[in-house]
Design an enzyme around this catalytic site. Structure first.
Site, short mmCIF file in Angstrom:
data_model
loop_
_atom_site.label_atom_id
_atom_site.label_comp_id
_atom_site.label_asym_id
_atom_site.label_seq_id
_atom_site.Cartn_x
_atom_site.Cartn_y
_atom_site.Cartn_z
N GLU A 1 5.18 7.36 2.82
CA GLU A 1 6.02 8.28 2.13
C GLU A 1 5.35 8.99 1.29
O GLU A 1 5.48 10.28 1.05
CB GLU A 1 7.18 7.33 1.19
CG GLU A 1 8.15 6.75 1.94
CD GLU A 1 9.06 5.79 1.08
OE1 GLU A 1 10.00 6.19 0.31
OE2 GLU A 1 8.75 4.68 0.93
N GLU B 1 3.09 -1.80 0.65
CA GLU B 1 4.32 -1.53 0.53
C GLU B 1 4.72 -2.11 -0.76
O GLU B 1 4.59 -3.69 -0.93
CB GLU B 1 5.32 -2.10 1.44
CG GLU B 1 5.29 -1.32 2.55
CD GLU B 1 6.43 -1.51 3.81
OE1 GLU B 1 7.15 -2.74 3.56
OE2 GLU B 1 6.85 -0.85 4.56
N THR C 1 0.20 -10.75 3.60
CA THR C 1 1.24 -10.44 2.75
C THR C 1 0.69 -10.93 1.43
O THR C 1 0.31 -12.25 1.27
CB THR C 1 2.78 -10.79 3.06
OG1 THR C 1 3.14 -10.39 4.14
CG2 THR C 1 3.50 -10.38 1.82
N GLN D 1 3.26 -0.32 14.05
CA GLN D 1 4.69 -0.37 13.74
C GLN D 1 5.39 0.62 14.61
O GLN D 1 6.41 0.06 15.28
CB GLN D 1 4.66 -0.48 12.22
CG GLN D 1 6.29 -0.46 11.97
CD GLN D 1 6.60 -0.35 10.32
OE1 GLN D 1 5.65 -0.19 9.57
NE2 GLN D 1 7.73 -0.57 9.63
N ASP E 1 11.63 -10.41 4.77
CA ASP E 1 11.45 -9.06 4.10
C ASP E 1 12.82 -8.28 4.29
O ASP E 1 13.16 -8.02 5.50
CB ASP E 1 10.31 -8.43 4.70
CG ASP E 1 9.82 -7.45 3.68
OD1 ASP E 1 10.17 -7.28 2.50
OD2 ASP E 1 9.24 -6.52 4.23
N HIS F 1 14.03 4.63 0.34
CA HIS F 1 12.61 4.34 1.15
C HIS F 1 13.19 4.22 2.57
O HIS F 1 12.75 5.16 3.61
CB HIS F 1 12.07 2.89 0.84
CG HIS F 1 11.29 2.43 2.03
ND1 HIS F 1 10.05 2.91 2.15
CD2 HIS F 1 11.38 1.52 3.18
CE1 HIS F 1 9.24 2.41 3.17
NE2 HIS F 1 10.22 1.42 3.60
N ARG G 1 1.06 1.25 10.21
CA ARG G 1 2.07 2.19 10.52
C ARG G 1 1.84 2.55 12.06
O ARG G 1 2.97 2.88 12.81
CB ARG G 1 2.35 3.46 9.78
CG ARG G 1 2.22 3.18 8.27
CD ARG G 1 3.76 2.50 8.03
NE ARG G 1 4.00 2.41 6.64
CZ ARG G 1 4.84 1.62 6.08
NH1 ARG G 1 5.65 0.79 6.55
NH2 ARG G 1 4.81 1.42 4.58
N ASP H 1 3.59 -5.88 1.00
CA ASP H 1 3.78 -5.88 2.37
C ASP H 1 2.92 -5.08 3.09
O ASP H 1 3.34 -4.02 3.74
CB ASP H 1 5.37 -5.84 2.52
CG ASP H 1 5.57 -6.11 4.17
OD1 ASP H 1 4.94 -6.90 4.91
OD2 ASP H 1 6.51 -5.31 4.51
N GLU I 1 6.95 -4.08 -3.22
CA GLU I 1 8.00 -5.03 -3.46
C GLU I 1 8.00 -5.97 -4.36
O GLU I 1 7.07 -6.28 -5.15
CB GLU I 1 8.09 -5.60 -1.80
CG GLU I 1 7.78 -4.67 -0.60
CD GLU I 1 8.49 -5.07 0.57
OE1 GLU I 1 9.16 -6.20 0.66
OE2 GLU I 1 8.22 -4.50 1.55
N LYS J 1 3.08 -6.24 10.63
CA LYS J 1 3.23 -6.62 9.29
C LYS J 1 2.64 -8.13 8.91
O LYS J 1 2.54 -8.43 7.94
CB LYS J 1 4.74 -6.66 9.17
CG LYS J 1 5.64 -5.34 9.02
CD LYS J 1 5.65 -4.64 7.80
CE LYS J 1 6.66 -3.72 7.95
NZ LYS J 1 6.68 -2.80 6.69
#
Ligand code: MN
Length: 446
Positions: free
Chosen positions: A386, A211, A269, A252, A139, A146, A249, A245, A213, A265
């Site tokens: 975000e 996420e 996925t 993380q 990834d 971002h 948080r 993904d 992607e 993560k």
């Protein structure tokens, strides 16, 4: 390279493929692997309108021949890996054969139409699977929007680290937890630590995120110790899918230093099941991201005129959400954001070339994901971290519910499509997943 298969005026004898809103017109023909429709053995197929063309049936009935037949036979094992490994000529031969037999105005098309009951299955009656056996998953972090947004939350004084504009940042993900669209995602547990607390705690993540992607499946890769020059990188990609993904948080932010993402993560996925080939995407190529004045030029191994002029792909991407309460009250999914893939700072070819630049071997079926696709505006942010700005600007759903991060029962849906004047619109289908509570493993498929 554009050819006969991209003509906007092609019509299929599969009526649903000719509607202007379908993701799967005859110009697209993405490949995937499914179960059901008369057999529980995984089989490869191509999407056409609301139907799936079964590749092994085409071979059995003699509706493909020559190189197209050889390519279809490579899919007999229930994954696309062997076709991916065979390189672009095999893939293009299959595409050419499929277009011929699905066209409304060819002799082989008339034969295929007469055999339609034996070669088509209704897409609603099949379960789509992960299309390849993914040996390795990487990834990247290729959206500067971002990277800057997230960096400014965690390092307000120093949002973008000095390496960002030189080196495509990535990490090795986990292939074993890649699941197909529709699979439930169990809320992960792990360690997290609030700033105010002295000690971490272990428990279900309270900051679960998606996420948005784009993923590239590697076709013919490179041998260990060899690199992939930028001029060859496009040919080493087989096709693209949408990727979620999923990210915890809170886990993380506690674990990511000094070695990067790990358990935050690798619990799941999700990929969209239809691989849109690089050939289908040819009409939608676009210039690479325009770097700001004063930004460094990419180093020589990551730079070429053709990458700069056509290394981008103009995919329009959307994030939709539907909470459990919205489902209960029959409220439709609501769009959270939309963004163009041309916002990425690095092209997919640059990611592939960089990945192999040290001699690391990429293998057919490897998945290379772009990193969260975010644009410069609020409504183009590709994750909730975000969009709700670390929980300080919650998102309000039509039911009045607020979201800082994902709740159990939330269904997240990604969509992607390409449109350009003079060409047929093509789409990626959906990448869909529902968050379920810790330990609720009843509806996991992979
Ligand atoms: Mn990511």
């Amino acid at each position: 390279v554009l050819d006969e298969t991209h003509r906007a005026d092609l019509r299929s004898w599969v009526a649903s493929a000719n509607t202007p809103t379908t993701d799967f017109p005859i110009q697209n023909l993405p490949l995937g692997v499914f179960r059901g429709g008369g057999s529980e053995t995984p089989r490869a197929g191509a999407a056409i309108g609301d139907q799936v063309v079964v590749l092994e049936a085409l071979v059995r009935l003699g509706l493909v021949e020559g190189a197209a037949r050889d390519a279809a036979l490579l899919c007999a094992g229930g994954t696309l890996n062997a076709l991916m490994a065979a390189g672009p000529d095999a893939r293009r031969a299959l595409r050419g054969g499929l277009v011929d037999l699905l066209r409304a105005d060819t002799a082989v098309g008339a034969r295929a139409r007469a055999a339609s009951a034996h070669i088509l299955v209704d897409a609603r009656n099949v379960e789509m699977l992960v299309p390849a056996s993914v040996g390795d998953y990487t990834d990247f972090y290729a959206s500067i929007h971002h990277a800057t947004n997230v960096g400014s939350m965690f390092r307000p004084d120093n949002p973008l680290l000095p390496n960002y504009k030189y080196v495509p940042i990535g990490y090795h993900g986990r292939a074993s937890s890649i699941v197909a669209s529709g699979s439930h995602v169990v809320r992960p547990s792990g360690q997290s630590k609030n700033d105010a607390d002295a000690e971490p705690t272990f428990g279900p993540s309270r900051r679960l995120d998606y996420e948005l992607e784009v993923g590239a499946f590697i076709g013919s890769g490179n041998r260990l110790g060899h690199s992939i020059p930028l001029a060859d990188a496009e040919e080493r990609m087989f096709g693209l899918c949408l990727v979620n993904d999923w990210s915890a948080r809170d886990l993380q932010s506690w674990e990511y230093q000094p070695l990067g993402p790990f358990l935050a993560k690798n619990f799941a996925t999700t990929v969209s099941p239809w691989v849109v080939t690089m050939d289908a995407l040819a009409p939608f190529r676009a210039p690479a991201f325009t770097r700001a004045n004063g930004d460094p030029r990419p180093l020589a191994y990551l730079a070429s005129p053709s990458n700069e002029s056509a290394g981008g792909i103009d995919i329009q991407l959307e994030v939709w959400i539907r909470s459990e309460r919205m489902r209960r009250e029959s409220v439709r999914a609501v769009r959270l954001s939309r963004v163009r893939f041309t916002e990425m700072y690095w092209t997919l070819a640059q990611l592939v070339t960089h990945h192999a630049s040290n001699g690391c071997n990429l293998t057919a079926g490897d998945l290379i994901a772009s990193g969260t696709v975010s644009g410069p505006t609020r409504d183009s942010r590709g994750c909730l971290l975000e969009l709700a700005w670390r929980g300080t600007e919650p998102v309000t759903l039509p039911t009045g519910e607020q979201r800082r991060f994902l709740e159990d029962g939330d269904e997240v849906i990604f969509r992607g499509f390409c449109e350009r004047e003079g060409f047929a619109r093509i789409g990626f289908g959906e990448c869909r997943g529902t968050v379920v509570g810790p330990g609720d493993t009843t509806a996991i498929t992979s």
